[in-house]
Design a protein around this motif. Structure first.
Motif, short mmCIF file in Angstrom:
data_model
loop_
_atom_site.label_atom_id
_atom_site.label_comp_id
_atom_site.label_asym_id
_atom_site.label_seq_id
_atom_site.Cartn_x
_atom_site.Cartn_y
_atom_site.Cartn_z
N LYS A 1 0.85 -1.19 0.00
CA LYS A 1 0.00 0.00 0.00
C LYS A 1 0.89 1.24 0.00
CE LYS A 1 -3.80 -2.47 0.64
NZ LYS A 1 -4.88 -2.57 -0.37
N THR A 2 0.39 2.31 -0.60
CA THR A 2 1.17 3.54 -0.63
C THR A 2 0.34 4.72 -0.15
OG1 THR A 2 2.49 5.01 -2.03
CG2 THR A 2 0.57 3.98 -3.05
N GLN A 3 0.99 5.64 0.52
CA GLN A 3 0.33 6.88 0.93
C GLN A 3 0.92 8.08 0.19
OE1 GLN A 3 1.35 8.23 4.97
NE2 GLN A 3 2.91 6.62 5.02
N LEU A 4 1.86 7.82 -0.71
CA LEU A 4 2.49 8.90 -1.47
C LEU A 4 1.68 9.18 -2.74
CD1 LEU A 4 6.21 7.72 -1.27
CD2 LEU A 4 5.05 9.34 0.24
N TRP A 5 1.52 10.45 -3.06
CA TRP A 5 0.83 10.84 -4.28
C TRP A 5 1.76 10.64 -5.47
CZ3 TRP A 5 -4.27 12.46 -4.45
CH2 TRP A 5 -4.89 12.63 -3.22
N TRP A 6 1.32 9.81 -6.41
CA TRP A 6 2.15 9.33 -7.50
C TRP A 6 2.73 10.46 -8.35
CZ3 TRP A 6 4.52 4.97 -8.10
CH2 TRP A 6 4.94 4.53 -9.36
N ASP A 7 1.93 11.48 -8.63
CA ASP A 7 2.34 12.54 -9.56
C ASP A 7 2.95 13.76 -8.87
OD1 ASP A 7 1.55 11.32 -12.05
OD2 ASP A 7 -0.52 11.59 -11.39
N LEU A 8 3.07 13.72 -7.56
CA LEU A 8 3.62 14.84 -6.81
C LEU A 8 4.98 14.46 -6.21
CD1 LEU A 8 0.45 16.06 -4.84
CD2 LEU A 8 1.43 17.04 -6.94
N PRO A 9 5.80 15.43 -5.91
CA PRO A 9 7.05 15.14 -5.20
C PRO A 9 6.75 14.56 -3.82
CG PRO A 9 7.08 17.36 -6.12
CD PRO A 9 5.68 16.86 -6.26
N ALA A 10 7.68 13.79 -3.30
CA ALA A 10 7.47 13.14 -2.00
C ALA A 10 7.25 14.15 -0.89
CB ALA A 10 8.67 12.25 -1.67
N ASN A 11 7.89 15.33 -0.98
CA ASN A 11 7.76 16.29 0.11
C ASN A 11 6.33 16.81 0.25
OD1 ASN A 11 7.71 17.89 -2.16
ND2 ASN A 11 9.45 19.16 -1.59
N GLU A 12 5.52 16.75 -0.84
CA GLU A 12 4.13 17.19 -0.75
C GLU A 12 3.31 16.22 0.12
OE1 GLU A 12 2.94 19.93 -1.77
OE2 GLU A 12 4.23 20.68 -3.36
N SER A 13 3.51 14.92 -0.07
CA SER A 13 2.79 13.93 0.72
C SER A 13 3.22 13.99 2.18
CB SER A 13 3.05 12.52 0.18
OG SER A 13 2.54 12.38 -1.13
N ILE A 14 4.51 14.21 2.41
CA ILE A 14 5.01 14.30 3.79
C ILE A 14 4.46 15.55 4.46
CG2 ILE A 14 7.07 14.44 5.22
CD1 ILE A 14 8.56 12.97 2.95
N LEU A 15 4.39 16.65 3.71
CA LEU A 15 3.83 17.89 4.26
C LEU A 15 2.36 17.71 4.64
CD1 LEU A 15 4.27 20.90 4.90
CD2 LEU A 15 3.56 21.40 2.54
N LEU A 16 1.62 16.96 3.83
CA LEU A 16 0.23 16.68 4.16
C LEU A 16 0.12 15.99 5.51
CD1 LEU A 16 -2.78 16.55 3.41
CD2 LEU A 16 -2.30 14.41 2.20
N ASN A 17 1.03 15.03 5.79
CA ASN A 17 1.02 14.35 7.08
C ASN A 17 1.33 15.30 8.22
OD1 ASN A 17 0.37 11.98 5.85
ND2 ASN A 17 2.16 10.84 6.52
N ARG A 18 2.11 16.33 7.96
CA ARG A 18 2.38 17.32 9.00
C ARG A 18 1.07 17.96 9.46
NH1 ARG A 18 3.78 23.62 8.45
NH2 ARG A 18 3.27 24.02 10.62
N TYR A 19 0.20 18.28 8.51
CA TYR A 19 -1.08 18.92 8.87
C TYR A 19 -2.05 17.91 9.48
CZ TYR A 19 0.59 23.03 6.42
OH TYR A 19 1.32 24.14 6.04
N ILE A 20 -2.00 16.68 9.01
CA ILE A 20 -2.88 15.65 9.59
C ILE A 20 -2.56 15.45 11.06
CG2 ILE A 20 -3.34 13.16 9.59
CD1 ILE A 20 -3.11 13.23 6.53
N TYR A 21 -1.27 15.44 11.40
CA TYR A 21 -0.86 15.22 12.79
C TYR A 21 -0.66 16.52 13.56
CZ TYR A 21 -0.25 10.32 11.57
OH TYR A 21 -0.49 9.02 11.17
N ASP A 22 -0.94 17.64 12.90
CA ASP A 22 -0.87 18.96 13.55
C ASP A 22 0.50 19.18 14.20
OD1 ASP A 22 -1.85 21.43 14.28
OD2 ASP A 22 -2.70 20.72 16.17
N LEU A 23 1.56 18.94 13.41
CA LEU A 23 2.91 19.11 13.92
C LEU A 23 3.34 20.57 13.82
CD1 LEU A 23 4.86 16.12 12.34
CD2 LEU A 23 4.23 16.37 14.73
#
Length: 333
Positions: free
Chosen positions: A106-128
Motif C-alpha cells: 500500500k502507498t500513501q504517497l501521491w504518485w504525480d507529486l514530489p514526495a515532500n508534498e505527501s510528507i507535508l500533508l502528514n504534517r497537517y494531519i498530525y498537527d505538527l
C-alpha cells in the motif's frame, strides 16, 4: 509492562461461494452459499516497550490481518487487545497520533507529486509544529540519505527510494508503536541494508516498539531477538530467536578429493540423510546427539576434505515449526 497486548483474538471473514458462468450468476441472485474464513484464531501475545518483534508466517497465515487489528483498521470477531492502553478499534485520537503502519503493498504517497508534498500533508494531519516537522524531516532524510530527492516526482523514484519515503512519511510524527509489514519486499541488497540500519537506529534513538513482518530472514536475524510465528491464524511459536534456531539436526559438509575416494559412499548413507552436491561435495544431516561420533567416524574412516559442521538453516527450522504447529492445532480442533 507490555505496550501491546492481544488476548484470545479471533477474526472471521464472511464471503459467498461463486461459481463461474452466467447461469451460476443468476442462481446467486436467489440463493448464495455463505462461507467463513477464520483469519486469526484465538491469538494472544504481548510486546514490551522498545522491543523489535519479528512476526513470521507463510502467506495467508494471518500476519497482515493481525496488524490491521492492532492498528484499528479491522474489528475482531472476539477477544481483546490494547496498544499503549488504548483499544485499537475505538480509534481514539491519542492512539492514532502515536502509531504508524507501513505496508509494502500500500502507498500513501501521491504518485504525480514530489514526495515532500505527501510528507507535508502528514504534517497537517498530525498537527505538527513547523519546527518539529523540519527537525524530523531533516533527521529522517539524513538517515536515509534521500534529502536531494525530496522534490522529485514519486513516479520517477526507484522502488527502494519510494519505500524510504513511505517510511519517512509514516514516521514524521515520531510514533511510539510501528507496524512494518514487509518493508524490504522487492528491494535490492543495498536498499534492504539501508532499511534495516534505519529501523535499528530509529528504535535505538526513540525506544519505539516495532512489529516487523518479513519473508527475508536476514531482516529478522539482524533486528529481532524475539519472534512470534503464526500459521493458519494460530500461534505456533513465541520465544527467543536463538532458541528457535536450535534444532535436533546438524549438517556435516564434506568433499571427496577425487572419484576414487568416494568408494565408501554406500556406508556413509547409513549414518544419516546424505545429499550429493557438485565437485564431489556432500552434506550429511544427522541428529544433534550423534554429530560428534559421526564426524569422528568420517574423518578416521574416509579420505574427506573441506569439512565443516553447521546448524540447520533457519528457514528449514521455521518450516518444521509450521508443520509442528499445524499438527498440534489440528489435534486441538
Amino acid at each position: 509492562m507490555p505496550v501491546i497486548e492481544m488476548r484470545g483474538v479471533s477474526k472471521i471473514f464472511e464471503y459467498y461461494k461463486k461459481e463461474a458462468g452466467l447461469k451460476n450468476s443468476l442462481k446467486n441472485l436467489f440463493h448464495r452459499e455463505k462461507l467463513f474464513k477464520k483469519a486469526v484464531d484465538n491469538f494472544s501475545f504481548t510486546a514490551d516497550t522498545g522491543e523489535i518483534l519479528g512476526f513470521l508466517g507463510p502467506n495467508g497465515a494471518g500476519k497482515t490481518t493481525t496488524l490491521k487489528l492492532l492498528s484499528g483498521i479491522l474489528y475482531p470477531t472476539e477477544g481483546e487487545a490494547a496498544v499503549m492502553g488504548h483499544v485499537p478499534w475505538k480509534r481514539e485520537k491519542e492512539f492514532k497520533r502515536n502509531i504508524a503502519v507501513v505496508m509494502a503493498q500500500k502507498t500513501q504517497l501521491w504518485w504525480d507529486l514530489p514526495a515532500n508534498e505527501s510528507i507535508l500533508l502528514n504534517r497537517y494531519i498530525y498537527d505538527l509544529p513547523e519546527a518539529d516537522y523540519r527537525k524530523n524531516l531533516d533527521r529522517l532524510t539524513d538517515l536515509f540519505k534521500v534529502r536531494d530527492l525530496l522534490q522529485v516526482q514519486v513516479r520517477r523514484l526507484s522502488l527502494g527510494e519510494r519505500m524510504k519515503f513511505e517510511i519517512i512519511a509514516s514516521l514524521i510524527h515520531n510514533p511510539k508503536v510501528i507496524f512494518l509489514d514487509e518493508p524490504t519486499i522487492g528491494l535490492d541488497v543495498a536498499a534492504q541494508r539501508d532499511m534495516r540500519d534505519f529501523i535499528r537506529e530509529y528504535n535505538r534513538e526513540y525506544g519505539a516498539t516495532i512489529i516487523l513482518t518479513s519473508h527475508y530472514m536476514q531482516d529478522i536475524e539482524n533486528l529481532c531477538s524475539r519472534v512470534v510465528i503464526i500459521n493458519e491464524g494460530a500461534k505456533v511459536y513465541d520465544g527467543l530467536l536463538r532458541d528457535m534456531k536450535k534444532s535436533a539436526v546438524r549438517i556435516i559438509n564434506f568433499r571427496f578429493p577425487n572419484a576414487a575416494a568416494a568408494g565408501g559412499i554406500q556406508e556413509i548413507e547409513k549414518l544419516g540423510l546424505l545429499t550429493a552436491g557438485q565437485d564431489g561435495a556432500y552434506r550429511l544431516e544427522v541428529g544433534e546427539e550423534n554429530v560428534k561420533k559421526v564426524f569422528v567416524h568420517l574423518v578416521e574412516q574416509y579420505d574427506i576434505c573441506d569439512f565443516s559442521i553447521q546448524d540447520q538453516p533457519i528457514e528449514n527450522r521455521i518450516m518444521d515449526i509450521y508443520r509442528e504447529g499445524k499438527r498440534q492445532n489440528d489435534e486441538v480442533r
